[in-house]
Design an enzyme around this catalytic site. Structure first.
Site, mmCIF file in Angstrom:
data_model
loop_
_atom_site.group_PDB
_atom_site.id
_atom_site.type_symbol
_atom_site.label_atom_id
_atom_site.label_comp_id
_atom_site.label_asym_id
_atom_site.label_seq_id
_atom_site.Cartn_x
_atom_site.Cartn_y
_atom_site.Cartn_z
ATOM 1 N N ASP A 288 34.220 34.458 82.890
ATOM 2 C CA ASP A 288 34.102 34.582 81.429
ATOM 3 C C ASP A 288 34.548 33.335 80.678
ATOM 4 O O ASP A 288 35.016 33.419 79.537
ATOM 5 C CB ASP A 288 34.911 35.795 80.915
ATOM 6 C CG ASP A 288 34.470 37.083 81.574
ATOM 7 O OD1 ASP A 288 33.281 37.206 81.894
ATOM 8 O OD2 ASP A 288 35.324 37.970 81.772
ATOM 9 N N HIS B 244 27.071 37.458 81.009
ATOM 10 C CA HIS B 244 27.065 36.261 80.176
ATOM 11 C C HIS B 244 26.497 36.618 78.809
ATOM 12 O O HIS B 244 25.403 37.175 78.713
ATOM 13 C CB HIS B 244 26.209 35.170 80.818
ATOM 14 C CG HIS B 244 26.520 34.944 82.272
ATOM 15 N ND1 HIS B 244 27.763 34.557 82.710
ATOM 16 C CD2 HIS B 244 25.758 35.065 83.379
ATOM 17 C CE1 HIS B 244 27.744 34.456 84.028
ATOM 18 N NE2 HIS B 244 26.539 34.764 84.465
ATOM 19 N N THR C 194 31.911 45.256 81.580
ATOM 20 C CA THR C 194 32.599 46.549 81.616
ATOM 21 C C THR C 194 33.237 46.930 80.282
ATOM 22 O O THR C 194 33.709 48.053 80.131
ATOM 23 C CB THR C 194 33.724 46.509 82.684
ATOM 24 O OG1 THR C 194 34.605 45.432 82.341
ATOM 25 C CG2 THR C 194 33.171 46.296 84.074
ATOM 26 N N VAL D 266 32.781 25.316 69.834
ATOM 27 C CA VAL D 266 33.539 25.594 68.607
ATOM 28 C C VAL D 266 33.060 26.883 67.940
ATOM 29 O O VAL D 266 33.286 27.115 66.762
ATOM 30 C CB VAL D 266 33.464 24.397 67.621
ATOM 31 C CG1 VAL D 266 34.239 23.210 68.160
ATOM 32 C CG2 VAL D 266 32.009 24.006 67.331
HETATM 33 P P1 GDP Z 1 30.593 33.809 81.049
HETATM 34 O O1 GDP Z 1 30.712 35.018 81.903
HETATM 35 O O2 GDP Z 1 31.344 32.640 81.581
HETATM 36 O O3 GDP Z 1 29.160 33.459 80.735
HETATM 37 O O4 GDP Z 1 31.299 34.176 79.667
HETATM 38 P P2 GDP Z 1 31.109 35.528 78.824
HETATM 39 O O5 GDP Z 1 29.813 35.460 78.112
HETATM 40 O O6 GDP Z 1 31.402 36.714 79.650
HETATM 41 O O7 GDP Z 1 32.335 35.408 77.818
HETATM 42 C C1 GDP Z 1 32.454 34.316 76.956
HETATM 43 C C2 GDP Z 1 32.483 34.846 75.515
HETATM 44 O O8 GDP Z 1 32.853 33.791 74.655
HETATM 45 C C3 GDP Z 1 31.129 35.325 75.010
HETATM 46 O O9 GDP Z 1 31.334 36.391 74.139
HETATM 47 C C4 GDP Z 1 30.572 34.111 74.267
HETATM 48 O O10 GDP Z 1 29.673 34.472 73.228
HETATM 49 C C5 GDP Z 1 31.833 33.536 73.697
HETATM 50 N N1 GDP Z 1 31.855 32.078 73.525
HETATM 51 C C6 GDP Z 1 31.386 31.127 74.367
HETATM 52 N N2 GDP Z 1 31.732 29.915 73.911
HETATM 53 C C7 GDP Z 1 32.443 30.095 72.767
HETATM 54 C C8 GDP Z 1 33.123 29.217 71.865
HETATM 55 O O11 GDP Z 1 33.132 28.005 72.000
HETATM 56 N N3 GDP Z 1 33.757 29.811 70.799
HETATM 57 C C9 GDP Z 1 33.768 31.157 70.606
HETATM 58 N N4 GDP Z 1 34.424 31.647 69.555
HETATM 59 N N5 GDP Z 1 33.139 32.007 71.438
HETATM 60 C C10 GDP Z 1 32.508 31.481 72.520
HETATM 61 P P1 IMO Z 2 31.243 36.277 84.932
HETATM 62 O O1 IMO Z 2 30.053 35.699 85.628
HETATM 63 C C1 IMO Z 2 35.198 38.095 84.977
HETATM 64 C C2 IMO Z 2 36.405 40.138 88.629
HETATM 65 C C3 IMO Z 2 36.577 41.636 88.386
HETATM 66 C C4 IMO Z 2 37.626 41.953 89.431
HETATM 67 C C5 IMO Z 2 37.233 41.050 90.592
HETATM 68 C C6 IMO Z 2 36.395 41.753 91.659
HETATM 69 O O2 IMO Z 2 30.923 37.094 83.743
HETATM 70 O O3 IMO Z 2 32.266 35.233 84.660
HETATM 71 P P2 IMO Z 2 33.882 42.610 91.752
HETATM 72 O O4 IMO Z 2 33.171 43.618 90.901
HETATM 73 O O5 IMO Z 2 33.220 41.270 91.748
HETATM 74 O O6 IMO Z 2 34.178 43.094 93.125
HETATM 75 O O7 IMO Z 2 35.317 42.452 91.044
HETATM 76 O O8 IMO Z 2 36.486 39.992 90.045
HETATM 77 N N1 IMO Z 2 35.086 39.604 88.201
HETATM 78 C C7 IMO Z 2 34.890 38.984 87.051
HETATM 79 N N2 IMO Z 2 35.730 38.756 86.019
HETATM 80 N N3 IMO Z 2 33.942 37.616 84.940
HETATM 81 C C8 IMO Z 2 33.099 37.824 85.974
HETATM 82 O O9 IMO Z 2 31.844 37.300 86.017
HETATM 83 C C9 IMO Z 2 33.554 38.543 87.086
HETATM 84 N N4 IMO Z 2 32.995 38.929 88.252
HETATM 85 C C10 IMO Z 2 33.955 39.565 88.932
HETATM 86 O O10 IMO Z 2 37.020 41.904 87.086
HETATM 87 O O11 IMO Z 2 38.893 41.524 88.960
HETATM 88 MG MG MG Z 3 31.301 36.984 81.764
#
Ligand code: GDP
Ligand code: IMO
Ligand code: MG
Length: 437
Positions: A18, A46, A309, A423
């Site tokens: 994340d 994502h 989740t 940002v």
């Molecule tokens: P990923 O799993 O690495 O793709 O990340 P996620 O999408 O699960 O979580 C990142 C969250 O941060 C998302 O809700 C994005 O919309 C948000 N996000 C990403 N970059 C930025 C940023 O520079 N600033 C802010 N405020 N939100 C961001």
């Molecule tokens: P993205 O691509 C955050 C974490 C789960 C748990 C551990 C094992 O969005 O960054 P799993 O279901 O893979 O067996 O869970 O890994 N986990 C993540 N946490 N972002 C993810 O993916 C994750 N993928 C798995 O929360 O702690």
């Molecule tokens: Mg994510």
């Protein structure tokens, strides 16, 4: 945006997932010909925001949100066919047709309904700290079957499903008995239901299943630019992460060659993504965690709730020790730092610059054992904070001096240049820079 073909590139998360990979992939993806997922499955989530539209992508390569790019789900990915079809349909309903641009490796493994049931039953059976806190997407059980071999189902099997009917029927019966014996609950598993959904999915996915490794080699020969998307994060890597609180795949640069089916050494540019603080969802050690009002405030300001989740994410100061370890392990060449805007408004912001364990301070790596990482006392360096809305910043000079100083300190601690700064959550709310000085 520059013209010309970019070199093969990979985006990886440097922490516990994340980090904002989706947004960075979406930003950089435009210039590539092919986007490739090489690890994980629907545990990934994502979020990408384009104008008023918000997309959540789990199994599909995020880069497919851009038109005209081909997508590959590589052999290292575990594919839940039902989830995948739902995702494809959801995008089609919003005018984004990915089915015609998507190839799925015939070597990729299938997440079966009993994998998801087992994920939930086994987690429910553990108590307290022994729970991994998985996403319940069947990831661990599917990778376990892959290693076990005899009980695995691959995408290639879906192309000749009838031949596998008896075997799958036996596996379902076996799992039903095992669940009942181990957990006192057979998970309501029914072969007929499994078979019906598999048949339906196989029919729809059939045109997309092929030998993607061979196809990718042709693309490389033709001079196409490939873009690899890491899912999860490097601290969740099954070999190098905070085991056992990890996922079940190689999430970082080490996973690319095997998981995508491309030659080792093909990719020279690895962009490592980190937030300007650290988050973790699920169980496991987190040395710089802030279990206080500051942590709550970061969660509120950063909207830190899981994309997959919906769970609240644990928040803490940026862990430069862990980020440095990931960068060095993966040979990461540059950093993308997201959420600089979220840290705006704090009097001081912290960076974890060392781990104190049993009287010694360590700055380069994490201990192997989760219990040792749990005993770590973080050495936190406090830097002066900054205020104001950063969302409109277009270049480095638009940022407050203390925010720039924070980024420079991170570069220094981690030993890699920051080339992208987030940002805000929207596609445009990103600063790209060659180097921050
Ligand atoms: P990923 O799993 O690495 O793709 O990340 P996620 O999408 O699960 O979580 C990142 C969250 O941060 C998302 O809700 C994005 O919309 C948000 N996000 C990403 N970059 C930025 C940023 O520079 N600033 C802010 N405020 N939100 C961001
Ligand atoms: P993205 O691509 C955050 C974490 C789960 C748990 C551990 C094992 O969005 O960054 P799993 O279901 O893979 O067996 O869970 O890994 N986990 C993540 N946490 N972002 C993810 O993916 C994750 N993928 C798995 O929360 O702690
Ligand atoms: Mg994510």
């Amino acid at each position: 945006m520059a013209t010309g073909k970019p070199e093969h590139t990979c985006v990886v998360g440097l922490a516990w997932g994340d980090e904002g990979k989706g947004k960075i992939v979406d930003l950089l993806g435009e210039r590539f010909d092919v986007v490739v997922r090489y690890n994980g499955g629907a545990n990934a989530g994502h979020t990408i925001i384009v104008g008023n539209e918000k997309y959540a992508v789990h199994l599909l390569p995020t880069g497919l949100l851009r038109p005209n790019i081909a997508g590959v789900i590589g052999p290292g990915v575990v594919v839940d066919p039902v989830e995948l079809l739902e995702e494809i349909d959801a995008l089609a309903n919003r005018g984004i047709d990915v089915a015609a641009r998507l190839r799925i490796s015939d070597r990729a493994h299938v997440v079966m309904p009993y994998h998801k049931i087992m994920d939930s039953l086994s987690e429910a059976a553990e108590s307290g700290k022994r729970k991994i806190g998985t996403t319940a997407r069947g990831i661990g059980p599917c990778y376990s079957d892959k290693m076990l071999r005899s009980t695995a189902v691959r995408m290639a099997d879906l192309t000749e499903l009838q031949r596998h009917r008896d075997r799958i029927k036996e596996i379902v019966a076996l799992r039903k008995r095992a669940f009942a014996a181990m957990y006192g609950d057979d998970g309501n598993l029914s072969f007929d239901a499994v078979w019906e959904s598999l048949q339906k999915a196989a029919k729809q996915l059939l045109p997309m299943i092929s030998d993607t490794s061979s196809w990718l080699r042709h693309q490389i020969d033709e001079g196409k630019s490939l873009f690899f998307e890491g899912a999860n994060g490097m601290l969740l890597d099954v070999d190098h992460g905070t085991y056992p609180y990890v996922t079940s795949s190689n999430t970082g640069p080490q996973g690319v060659a095997a998981g995508a089916g491309v030659p080792e050494g093909l990719v020279k540019r690895f962009v490592g993504v980190t937030k300007s603080y650290t988050t973790r969802v699920g169980s496991g050690p987190f040395p710089s965690e802030l279990s206080d009002a500051i942590g709550d405030s970061i969660r509120d300001k950063g909207h830190e709730y899981g994309t997959t989740t919906g769970r609240p994410r644990r928040c803490g100061w940026l862990d430069a020790v862990a980020i440095r370890a990931s960068v060095r392990l993966g040979g990461v060449s540059e950093l993308a730092v997201t959420h600089l805007d979220t840290l705006s408004g704090f009097n001081h912001v912290g960076i974890c610059v060392g781990y104190e364990l049993d009287g010694n301070v360590q700055t380069e790596s994490l201990p192997a054992g989760a219990s040792a990482i749990e005993r770590v006392k973080p050495v936190i360096e406090m830097l002066p904070g900054w205020t104001g809305e950063l969302g409109q910043a277009k270049c480095i000079d638009d940022l407050p001096a203390n925010a720039i100083a924070f980024v420079r300190r991170l570069e220094e601690l981690v030993g890699a240049p920051v080339t992208i700064i987030g940002v805000g959550a929207e596609r445009e709310q990103t600063i790209t820079c060659n180097r921050l000085n």
